[in-house]
Scaffold this motif. Structure first.
Motif, short mmCIF file in Angstrom:
data_model
loop_
_atom_site.label_atom_id
_atom_site.label_comp_id
_atom_site.label_asym_id
_atom_site.label_seq_id
_atom_site.Cartn_x
_atom_site.Cartn_y
_atom_site.Cartn_z
N GLN A 1 -7.00 -5.75 0.69
CA GLN A 1 -7.41 -6.86 1.56
C GLN A 1 -7.55 -8.16 0.79
N ARG A 2 -7.14 -8.18 -0.47
CA ARG A 2 -7.23 -9.38 -1.30
C ARG A 2 -5.85 -9.70 -1.86
N SER A 3 -5.44 -10.95 -1.68
CA SER A 3 -4.09 -11.32 -2.10
C SER A 3 -3.94 -11.37 -3.62
N TRP A 4 -5.06 -11.53 -4.35
CA TRP A 4 -4.99 -11.61 -5.81
C TRP A 4 -5.21 -10.26 -6.48
N LYS A 5 -5.23 -9.19 -5.69
CA LYS A 5 -5.37 -7.84 -6.25
C LYS A 5 -4.20 -6.98 -5.80
N ARG A 6 -4.03 -5.88 -6.47
CA ARG A 6 -3.03 -4.90 -6.05
C ARG A 6 -3.72 -3.56 -5.83
N PRO A 7 -3.17 -2.72 -4.97
CA PRO A 7 -3.78 -1.40 -4.75
C PRO A 7 -3.71 -0.56 -6.02
N TYR A 8 -4.68 0.33 -6.17
CA TYR A 8 -4.64 1.28 -7.29
C TYR A 8 -3.51 2.27 -7.06
N GLY A 9 -2.67 2.44 -8.05
CA GLY A 9 -1.53 3.34 -7.91
C GLY A 9 -1.84 4.74 -8.38
N VAL B 1 0.84 -1.20 0.00
CA VAL B 1 0.00 0.00 0.00
C VAL B 1 0.87 1.25 0.00
N GLU B 2 1.95 1.22 0.75
CA GLU B 2 2.86 2.36 0.77
C GLU B 2 3.52 2.56 -0.58
N TYR B 3 3.82 1.47 -1.28
CA TYR B 3 4.39 1.60 -2.63
C TYR B 3 3.40 2.26 -3.59
N ALA B 4 2.12 1.91 -3.43
CA ALA B 4 1.11 2.55 -4.28
C ALA B 4 1.01 4.03 -3.98
N MET B 5 1.13 4.41 -2.72
CA MET B 5 1.11 5.83 -2.36
C MET B 5 2.35 6.54 -2.90
N GLU B 6 3.46 5.81 -2.98
CA GLU B 6 4.68 6.38 -3.55
C GLU B 6 4.50 6.63 -5.05
N ALA B 7 3.72 5.78 -5.72
CA ALA B 7 3.45 6.00 -7.14
C ALA B 7 2.70 7.32 -7.37
N VAL B 8 1.84 7.69 -6.42
CA VAL B 8 1.13 8.96 -6.52
C VAL B 8 2.12 10.12 -6.44
N TYR C 1 -9.87 14.22 -1.43
CA TYR C 1 -8.71 13.46 -1.90
C TYR C 1 -8.91 12.00 -1.54
N ASN C 2 -8.85 11.12 -2.55
CA ASN C 2 -8.94 9.68 -2.35
C ASN C 2 -7.56 9.06 -2.47
N CYS C 3 -7.18 8.34 -1.43
CA CYS C 3 -5.85 7.76 -1.33
C CYS C 3 -5.89 6.29 -1.76
N PRO C 4 -4.79 5.72 -2.30
CA PRO C 4 -4.79 4.30 -2.65
C PRO C 4 -5.07 3.37 -1.48
N SER C 5 -4.88 3.84 -0.25
CA SER C 5 -5.13 3.00 0.92
C SER C 5 -6.62 2.85 1.21
N GLY C 6 -7.47 3.64 0.56
CA GLY C 6 -8.90 3.61 0.83
C GLY C 6 -9.35 4.74 1.72
N ASN C 7 -8.43 5.55 2.22
CA ASN C 7 -8.81 6.72 3.01
C ASN C 7 -9.24 7.87 2.10
N TYR C 8 -10.08 8.74 2.62
CA TYR C 8 -10.47 9.93 1.89
C TYR C 8 -10.59 11.10 2.86
N PHE C 9 -10.29 12.28 2.37
CA PHE C 9 -10.29 13.49 3.19
C PHE C 9 -10.88 14.63 2.38
N GLU C 10 -11.59 15.52 3.06
CA GLU C 10 -12.11 16.71 2.41
C GLU C 10 -11.19 17.89 2.71
N TYR C 11 -10.91 18.69 1.70
CA TYR C 11 -9.97 19.79 1.81
C TYR C 11 -10.58 21.08 1.29
N GLN C 12 -10.03 22.19 1.77
CA GLN C 12 -10.29 23.49 1.17
C GLN C 12 -9.41 23.67 -0.07
#
Length: 256
Positions: A121-129, A22-29, A146-157
């Motif tokens: 949460q699935r071994s046969w899938k990879r996170p969206y990068g 998951v951290e690698y996918a966030m690094e791709a962003v 902002y939608n993160c590859p980890s599945g978190n989302y945050f609202e921003y100004q």
């Protein structure tokens, strides 16, 4: 960046409680070209940097229209962003067909985050990068998520993602208190300046900022030199298009 046996599978936790895939996918962003979003009470503006892989190729589209009231800007793996934007369009169409009303922005963001979380949460899938800035207008006003590859989302100004985005964040943090009451033109100018901060070659964007200011000065003429008919005609023409903000024409109409 190899982390021994703990980064071979997305479902494998490290002893430190981390999911390296998951951290690698966030690094791709972080490695993708910059995308910037900012909002006021009535408008949302998205801007991005379109980079070509070589001088012989065209750039890839980084801002997508999801619905008449929602647009999205991406940073990271463009193919994943294209797939997710198509999923968002499908959800908007299904909701509109079922309830005969536009899909609320917050609900769409939650569905998108749930879809991203399943891939962690699935071994046969990879996170969206890919990271997505989702901008939209609904009955509760203007929104920027902002939608993160980890599945978190945050609202921003206001927010910036992608390479060299920290410089844009610094500018937005200095200016965000003024965004609430800003007009669309002011938001576009701030988006251009924030985009300029993410680039090594800032001359091109600076020229766009200068041209944008010149166009605004030409449109706002002294009222004593304009007949009433011309003033009405100028009001109907409206402000210039958002070409300087890095978006294509008709990509994400954000006006109420």
């Amino acid at each position: 960046m190899f982390r021994n046996q703990y980064d071979t599978d997305v479902t494998t936790w490290s002893p430190a409680g981390r999911l390296f895939q998951v951290e690698y996918a966030m690094e791709a962003v972080k490695q993708g070209s910059a995308a910037i979003g900012l909002r006021s009470k009535t408008h949302v503006v998205l801007a991005c940097v379109n980079k070509a892989n070589s001088e012989l190729s065209s750039h890839q589209k980084k801002i997508f229209k999801v619905d008449d009231h929602i647009g999205v800007a991406i940073a990271g793996l463009t193919a994943d962003g294209r797939v997710l934007s198509r999923y968002m369009r499908s959800e908007c169409i299904n909701y509109s067909y079922t309830y005969e009303s536009p899909l609320p922005v917050g609900r769409l963001v939650v569905q998108l985050a749930d879809k991203a979380q399943v891939c962690t949460q699935r071994s046969w899938k990879r996170p969206y990068g890919v990271g997505l800035l989702v901008a939209g207008l609904d009955e509760s006003g203007a929104h920027l998520y902002y939608n993160c590859p980890s599945g978190n989302y945050f609202e921003y100004q206001a927010f910036a993602i992608g390479s060299r985005s920290q410089a844009a964040k610094t500018y937005l943090e200095r200016r965000f208190e003024n965004f609430t009451g800003s007009s669309r033109e002011d938001l576009i100018k701030d988006a251009l300046i924030a985009t300029r901060e993410t680039l090594q070659d800032q001359e091109t964007v600076q020229q766009l900022i200068d041209d944008f200011e010149i166009v605004r000065e030409e449109e706002v003429a002294p009222p004593e030199f304009q007949p009433a008919t011309e003033q009405d005609a100028g009001a109907d023409q409206g402000p210039p298009a958002d070409e300087g903000a890095g978006a294509d024409q008709g990509v994400a109409p954000m006006d109420i």
